[in-house]
Write a protein that holds these residues in place. Structure first.
Motif, PDB file in Angstrom:
ATOM      1  N   GLN A 188     -20.524  50.921  87.111  1.00  0.00           N
ATOM      2  CA  GLN A 188     -19.970  49.665  87.614  1.00  0.00           C
ATOM      3  C   GLN A 188     -18.459  49.771  87.845  1.00  0.00           C
ATOM      4  O   GLN A 188     -17.923  49.209  88.809  1.00  0.00           O
ATOM      5  N   LEU A 189     -17.767  50.502  86.971  1.00  0.00           N
ATOM      6  CA  LEU A 189     -16.326  50.704  87.160  1.00  0.00           C
ATOM      7  C   LEU A 189     -16.051  51.486  88.441  1.00  0.00           C
ATOM      8  O   LEU A 189     -15.107  51.188  89.181  1.00  0.00           O
ATOM      9  N   MET A 190     -16.893  52.487  88.721  1.00  0.00           N
ATOM     10  CA  MET A 190     -16.736  53.252  89.961  1.00  0.00           C
ATOM     11  C   MET A 190     -17.020  52.366  91.169  1.00  0.00           C
ATOM     12  O   MET A 190     -16.337  52.468  92.203  1.00  0.00           O
ATOM     13  N   HIS A 191     -18.002  51.491  91.041  1.00  0.00           N
ATOM     14  CA  HIS A 191     -18.288  50.553  92.132  1.00  0.00           C
ATOM     15  C   HIS A 191     -17.080  49.664  92.402  1.00  0.00           C
ATOM     16  O   HIS A 191     -16.740  49.401  93.567  1.00  0.00           O
ATOM     17  N   GLN A 192     -16.414  49.211  91.354  1.00  0.00           N
ATOM     18  CA  GLN A 192     -15.211  48.399  91.529  1.00  0.00           C
ATOM     19  C   GLN A 192     -14.123  49.189  92.256  1.00  0.00           C
ATOM     20  O   GLN A 192     -13.408  48.651  93.111  1.00  0.00           O
ATOM     21  N   ASN A 193     -13.984  50.466  91.922  1.00  0.00           N
ATOM     22  CA  ASN A 193     -13.015  51.319  92.631  1.00  0.00           C
ATOM     23  C   ASN A 193     -13.374  51.438  94.108  1.00  0.00           C
ATOM     24  O   ASN A 193     -12.500  51.434  94.978  1.00  0.00           O
ATOM     25  N   ALA A 194     -14.684  51.561  94.373  1.00  0.00           N
ATOM     26  CA  ALA A 194     -15.141  51.677  95.760  1.00  0.00           C
ATOM     27  C   ALA A 194     -14.803  50.408  96.543  1.00  0.00           C
ATOM     28  O   ALA A 194     -14.287  50.471  97.665  1.00  0.00           O
ATOM     29  N   VAL A 195     -15.087  49.255  95.945  1.00  0.00           N
ATOM     30  CA  VAL A 195     -14.801  47.976  96.614  1.00  0.00           C
ATOM     31  C   VAL A 195     -13.307  47.834  96.862  1.00  0.00           C
ATOM     32  O   VAL A 195     -12.869  47.455  97.958  1.00  0.00           O
ATOM     33  N   LYS A 196     -12.516  48.147  95.846  1.00  0.00           N
ATOM     34  CA  LYS A 196     -11.065  48.018  95.977  1.00  0.00           C
ATOM     35  C   LYS A 196     -10.526  48.945  97.066  1.00  0.00           C
ATOM     36  O   LYS A 196      -9.667  48.549  97.853  1.00  0.00           O
ATOM     37  N   THR A 197     -11.040  50.162  97.110  1.00  0.00           N
ATOM     38  CA  THR A 197     -10.587  51.137  98.110  1.00  0.00           C
ATOM     39  C   THR A 197     -11.023  50.737  99.513  1.00  0.00           C
ATOM     40  O   THR A 197     -10.247  50.805 100.468  1.00  0.00           O
ATOM     41  N   ASN A 198     -12.264  50.296  99.632  1.00  0.00           N
ATOM     42  CA  ASN A 198     -12.815  49.987 100.956  1.00  0.00           C
ATOM     43  C   ASN A 198     -12.354  48.648 101.519  1.00  0.00           C
ATOM     44  O   ASN A 198     -12.645  48.341 102.682  1.00  0.00           O
ATOM     45  N   THR A 199     -11.645  47.861 100.718  1.00  0.00           N
ATOM     46  CA  THR A 199     -11.125  46.582 101.217  1.00  0.00           C
ATOM     47  C   THR A 199      -9.605  46.613 101.365  1.00  0.00           C
ATOM     48  O   THR A 199      -8.971  45.565 101.511  1.00  0.00           O
ATOM     49  N   LEU A 200      -9.029  47.799 101.319  1.00  0.00           N
ATOM     50  CA  LEU A 200      -7.585  47.920 101.524  1.00  0.00           C
ATOM     51  C   LEU A 200      -7.200  47.401 102.910  1.00  0.00           C
ATOM     52  O   LEU A 200      -7.925  47.585 103.883  1.00  0.00           O
ATOM     53  N   ASP A 201      -6.046  46.750 102.987  1.00  0.00           N
ATOM     54  CA  ASP A 201      -5.534  46.243 104.253  1.00  0.00           C
ATOM     55  C   ASP A 201      -4.057  46.630 104.376  1.00  0.00           C
ATOM     56  O   ASP A 201      -3.225  46.118 103.628  1.00  0.00           O
ATOM     57  N   PRO A 202      -3.740  47.574 105.276  1.00  0.00           N
ATOM     58  CA  PRO A 202      -4.642  48.234 106.222  1.00  0.00           C
ATOM     59  C   PRO A 202      -5.586  49.215 105.516  1.00  0.00           C
ATOM     60  O   PRO A 202      -5.277  49.675 104.416  1.00  0.00           O
ATOM     61  N   PRO A 203      -6.723  49.543 106.173  1.00  0.00           N
ATOM     62  CA  PRO A 203      -7.678  50.486 105.577  1.00  0.00           C
ATOM     63  C   PRO A 203      -7.037  51.847 105.345  1.00  0.00           C
ATOM     64  O   PRO A 203      -6.192  52.290 106.136  1.00  0.00           O
ATOM     65  N   HIS A 204      -7.419  52.502 104.252  1.00  0.00           N
ATOM     66  CA  HIS A 204      -6.849  53.820 103.993  1.00  0.00           C
ATOM     67  C   HIS A 204      -7.402  54.826 104.997  1.00  0.00           C
ATOM     68  O   HIS A 204      -8.548  54.736 105.429  1.00  0.00           O
ATOM     69  N   GLN A 205      -6.563  55.790 105.360  1.00  0.00           N
ATOM     70  CA  GLN A 205      -6.934  56.808 106.347  1.00  0.00           C
ATOM     71  C   GLN A 205      -6.977  58.200 105.737  1.00  0.00           C
ATOM     72  O   GLN A 205      -7.531  59.127 106.328  1.00  0.00           O
ATOM     73  N   PHE A 206      -6.374  58.350 104.577  1.00  0.00           N
ATOM     74  CA  PHE A 206      -6.290  59.661 103.922  1.00  0.00           C
ATOM     75  C   PHE A 206      -5.932  59.414 102.458  1.00  0.00           C
ATOM     76  O   PHE A 206      -5.706  58.269 102.039  1.00  0.00           O
ATOM     77  N   VAL A 207      -5.872  60.482 101.697  1.00  0.00           N
ATOM     78  CA  VAL A 207      -5.439  60.386 100.299  1.00  0.00           C
ATOM     79  C   VAL A 207      -4.404  61.480 100.027  1.00  0.00           C
ATOM     80  O   VAL A 207      -4.459  62.535 100.668  1.00  0.00           O
ATOM     81  N   PRO A 208      -3.467  61.220  99.099  1.00  0.00           N
ATOM     82  CA  PRO A 208      -3.290  59.981  98.359  1.00  0.00           C
ATOM     83  C   PRO A 208      -2.770  58.855  99.256  1.00  0.00           C
ATOM     84  O   PRO A 208      -1.966  59.091 100.148  1.00  0.00           O
ATOM     85  N   TRP A 209      -3.253  57.646  99.005  1.00  0.00           N
ATOM     86  CA  TRP A 209      -2.843  56.447  99.732  1.00  0.00           C
ATOM     87  C   TRP A 209      -2.077  55.574  98.743  1.00  0.00           C
ATOM     88  O   TRP A 209      -2.574  55.263  97.665  1.00  0.00           O
ATOM     89  N   VAL A 210      -0.870  55.196  99.098  1.00  0.00           N
ATOM     90  CA  VAL A 210       0.023  54.542  98.146  1.00  0.00           C
ATOM     91  C   VAL A 210       0.380  53.139  98.608  1.00  0.00           C
ATOM     92  O   VAL A 210       0.683  52.917  99.786  1.00  0.00           O
ATOM     93  N   THR A 211       0.340  52.184  97.669  1.00  0.00           N
ATOM     94  CA  THR A 211       0.881  50.853  97.937  1.00  0.00           C
ATOM     95  C   THR A 211       2.007  50.593  96.939  1.00  0.00           C
ATOM     96  O   THR A 211       1.937  51.014  95.781  1.00  0.00           O
ATOM     97  N   ILE A 212       3.038  49.907  97.389  1.00  0.00           N
ATOM     98  CA  ILE A 212       4.163  49.519  96.554  1.00  0.00           C
ATOM     99  C   ILE A 212       4.212  48.002  96.515  1.00  0.00           C
ATOM    100  O   ILE A 212       4.344  47.364  97.562  1.00  0.00           O
TER     101      ILE A 212
END
Length: 254
Positions: A188-212
């Motif tokens: 379930q924790l991994m699912h939460q990571n998936a949701v958080k990653t897949n709902t990024l705005d703007p969507p992530h295009q590569f990794v590492p993806w950083v927000t400040i």
């Protein structure tokens, strides 16, 4: 920003185990996380001078810490380099004004399977295992970042997990951690990571993806990767720590 110098400073100030071979006497019975816990341990381990220096350089600031979120994969070479050579040293030097949030998932994919989820990772099953181990660590240990750094700085990220946990969080048993990894909680924790990653705005295009502070722009991404230390200093709204230098843009290059 000179990454090797940052790494050296972080090593000295935070007493990372990778430094122990050069500064730790053989008579020291304590793990690095406890070198500065008491006067006796500091003297016995020969690091009293460093402990005093670390305490003297702590700064009390008025202002909210800068929030950095890093979306990454445990076996991605660029992610490993960023976490170990840029993010960790910067955090060690600026931890009073910096709050780090790690989200292990990256370019993985998930699919529902009954009440659980199945994950497919860019670098194979071992990366999926690494992602879920680190996800459970983030949920179960106050020293998760130290353990994750220890893993990512090792030759074999997955194989190093058990010894890194023992070093930085000895109260957390390996069996308890694996219970999370192999059970419903980890899934379930991994699912939460998936949701958080897949709902990024703007969507992530590569990794590492950083927000400040919850924001991602091309400019912030470039600055985070190339010069995170001065970026954090510049973003902090309170009284800047001395190490930031005048105006918060100190250059540590030599």
């Amino acid at each position: 920003m000179n990454v090797p110098l940052l790494f050296l400073l972080a090593c000295i100030l935070h007493f990372n185990s990778k430094c122990s071979a050069t500064i730790l006497p053989s008579s020291c019975p304590y793990p690095p996380s406890q070198w500065c816990s008491t006067l006796d341990s500091a003297v016995q381990c020969g690091v009293l001078k460093h402990c005093l220096h670390a305490n003297l350089t702590k700064w009390h600031h008025a202002g909210e810490p800068v929030q950095i979120e890093v979306y990454y994969e445990t076996l991605c070479p660029d992610c490993i380099m960023f976490v170990t050579q840029v993010l960790y040293p910067t955090w060690v030097l600026l931890q009073d004004i910096l709050s780090v949030h790690l989200v292990p998932f990256g370019n993985a994919q998930e699919a529902p399977s009954g009440s659980k989820y199945i994950f497919k990772c860019q670098h194979g099953e071992q990366e999926c295992l690494g992602n879920i181990i680190q996800t459970c660590l983030l949920n179960m240990s106050d020293n998760a970042f130290l353990i994750i750094f220890c893993m990512e700085a090792s030759t074999d990220v997955i194989a190093a997990a058990k010894s890194c946990v023992h070093l930085y969080s000895p109260e957390l048993s390996w069996e308890r951690l694996m219970s999370c990894v192999n059970g419903d909680l980890g899934n379930q924790l991994m699912h939460q990571n998936a949701v958080k990653t897949n709902t990024l705005d703007p969507p992530h295009q590569f990794v590492p993806w950083v927000t400040i502070n919850g924001e991602h722009t091309d400019d912030l991404q470039k600055k985070a990767i190339k010069s995170l230390f001065p970026l954090i200093c510049s973003k902090y709204k309170g009284i800047k720590p001395v190490i930031c230098g005048e105006g918060g843009h100190r250059d540590l290059r030599i």
